[in-house]
Design an enzyme around this catalytic site. Structure first.
Site, mmCIF file in Angstrom:
data_model
loop_
_atom_site.group_PDB
_atom_site.id
_atom_site.type_symbol
_atom_site.label_atom_id
_atom_site.label_comp_id
_atom_site.label_asym_id
_atom_site.label_seq_id
_atom_site.Cartn_x
_atom_site.Cartn_y
_atom_site.Cartn_z
ATOM 1 N NE ARG A 86 -2.904 0.383 3.350
ATOM 2 C CZ ARG A 86 -2.235 0.526 4.496
ATOM 3 N NH1 ARG A 86 -1.475 1.594 4.707
ATOM 4 N NH2 ARG A 86 -2.307 -0.398 5.435
ATOM 5 C CE1 TYR A 144 -16.505 12.188 -15.353
ATOM 6 C CE2 TYR A 144 -16.109 12.023 -13.000
ATOM 7 C CZ TYR A 144 -16.433 11.435 -14.207
ATOM 8 O OH TYR A 144 -16.689 10.095 -14.258
ATOM 9 C CG ASP A 200 -9.768 16.478 -14.270
ATOM 10 O OD1 ASP A 200 -9.105 15.931 -15.165
ATOM 11 O OD2 ASP A 200 -10.742 15.934 -13.703
ATOM 12 C CE LYS A 242 -12.859 8.557 -17.914
ATOM 13 N NZ LYS A 242 -13.152 9.825 -17.249
HETATM 14 C C1 LIG Z 1 -13.618 10.154 -15.939
HETATM 15 C C2 LIG Z 1 -13.194 11.430 -15.342
HETATM 16 C C3 LIG Z 1 -12.926 11.552 -13.970
HETATM 17 C C4 LIG Z 1 -13.124 10.392 -13.012
HETATM 18 O O1 LIG Z 1 -12.225 9.363 -13.235
HETATM 19 P P1 LIG Z 1 -12.543 7.801 -12.959
HETATM 20 O O2 LIG Z 1 -11.284 7.165 -13.425
HETATM 21 O O3 LIG Z 1 -13.736 7.438 -13.762
HETATM 22 O O4 LIG Z 1 -12.770 7.652 -11.509
HETATM 23 C C5 LIG Z 1 -12.492 12.765 -13.498
HETATM 24 N N1 LIG Z 1 -12.338 13.830 -14.308
HETATM 25 C C6 LIG Z 1 -12.600 13.764 -15.632
HETATM 26 C C7 LIG Z 1 -12.416 14.970 -16.481
HETATM 27 C C8 LIG Z 1 -13.034 12.569 -16.194
HETATM 28 O O5 LIG Z 1 -13.303 12.510 -17.494
#
Ligand SMILES: *Cc1c(COP(=O)(O)O)cnc(C)c1O
Length: 381
Positions: free
Chosen positions: A46, A98, A170, A195
């Site tokens: 961890r 988001y 982000d 993504k």
């Molecule tokens: C998908 C997404 C998240 C969340 O991420 P997960 O991997 O689904 O938990 C946060 N910010 C943006 C811009 C996203 O597209």
């Protein structure tokens, strides 16, 4: 090394012990220690696992940060960042942030006394006056989701830093291949590596990158204390995905740009949102702060066209949540990602029932156009 080489050789390059060109997957929860207080650099997985640490080092280098922490999802990464704040703190957050970020702020952190206020980051003229004593950070996403509005990262950083506030960005939609928020003044970069970073729709993961060592230590502490760490196999998949990030992003941007232009001239389409189109209000700013406009295009259908029928008729493009994979994906923000936002607010923002978000994959763009054309024909009422 330049970015294109860092993608392949950054972080930990291969395995010193055997010469294997890839970092091994260390499936172990614990590590033998030589004696009391004498470990071999690893104690418990961890706290640190060599495969995860290789992924962290790679993402840190790509973003130009001093350290990174990897999590089991983008939301776990966001939760770790929000855990930096104490009761009574307030955050100023991009208006069309988001959906999951909005949910964790509103339903998990707000009850703990960490509050937020939404702010339209396309107009920064009123931002400074929002930065009162209890505000500790400005949280942005650019381009935003699903309307692809562009925020001036450098300008936000100047305003926020004048009042000693952190800037959190982000960078999921852009990746460090297209945009490096830390170089533009942000203090913290967040990724949903689910993504584009991993890029193949085969894992869920998240990262936080910082350029201040003390902040990095605090995040490593939070990561270990709260435990939402990225497992070794998923760390491997992410490293493997990142190797092709450059070539994938080039194709994503090329396909998205071509589709955006094609959609803008299509009789079924009322409006296209894509900062890579010269007619888009974010075009000049996007060109200044990023190397491309990304792979996501949103568009609004004309009234005569039924989005529901369209989703039923696409064959090559997948109807589903998520984005950033090699395959094209399409979703309906009004009933999916933004379903929890009340209709009036949603529609005032531009998220109408006719709005469709398309994540352009890396297929042949002519096949994507044909698929859309067929679906438009079926959707015409
Ligand atoms: C998908 C997404 C998240 C969340 O991420 P997960 O991997 O689904 O938990 C946060 N910010 C943006 C811009 C996203 O597209």
């Amino acid at each position: 090394m330049r970015t294109d080489s860092l993608l392949i050789h950054g972080g930990v390059d291969g395995d010193k012990q055997t010469g294997a060109v890839n970092v091994p997957i260390y499936l172990t929860s614990t590590f033998r220690q030589a004696g009391l207080g004498e470990d071999f650099g690893w104690e418990y997985a961890r706290t640190g696992n060599p495969t995860r640490c290789a992924a962290e080092k790679l993402v840190a280098e790509l973003e130009g940060g001093v350290s990174a922490t990897a999590y089991a999802s983008g939301m776990a990464a966001i939760t770790a960042v929000l855990s930096l704040f104490k009761q009574g703190s307030r955050l100023i957050v991009s208006r069309d942030v988001y959906g999951g970020t909005f949910r964790v702020l509103d339903q998990i952190f707000k009850p703990f006394g960490i509050t937020y206020e939404s702010y339209d980051m396309t107009d920064l003229s009123g931002l400074a006056e929002k930065l009162t004593e209890e505000v500790k950070a400005v949280y942005i996403e650019t381009p935003s989701n699903p309307l692809l509005s562009v925020t001036d990262i450098q300008a936000v950083a100047e305003i926020a830093h004048a009042k000693q506030k952190l800037v959190i960005a982000d960078n999921t939609f852009m990746t460090p291949y297209l945009q490096k928020p830390l170089e533009l003044g942000a203090d913290v970069v967040i990724h949903s590596g689910t993504k584009y970073l991993s890029g193949h729709s085969d894992t869920v993961c998240g990262f936080v990158v910082v350029k201040n060592e003390k902040l990095g230590k605090r995040l490593a502490f939070i990561q270990n204390a709260t435990g939402g760490v990225l497992p070794p196999f998923d760390s491997f998949l992410t490293i493997r995905g990142i190797k092709t990030l450059g070539v994938r992003m080039d194709r994503h941007v090329k396909n998205a740009t071509e589709l955006a232009a094609w959609l803008a001239g299509h009789p079924a389409v009322k409006k296209v949102y894509y900062p890579g189109l010269e007619s888009d209000p974010g075009y000049a700013l996007q060109r200044r702060q990023a190397r491309g406009a990304g792979g996501v295009v949103s568009f609004e259908l004309r009234r005569k066209y039924d989005a529901r029928k369209m989703f039923k008729s696409i064959r090559l493009i997948t109807f589903g949540e998520s984005l950033g994979g090699v395959e094209s994906l399409m979703c309906h923000p009004a009933t999916m990602s933004h379903a929890s936002v009340p209709r009036e607010i949603r529609e005032a923002m531009g998220i109408t029932d006719g709005l469709i978000r398309l994540s352009a994959g890396i297929e042949d763009v002519e096949d994507l156009k044909e698929d859309l054309e067929r679906a438009f024909r079926k959707a015409k009422g």
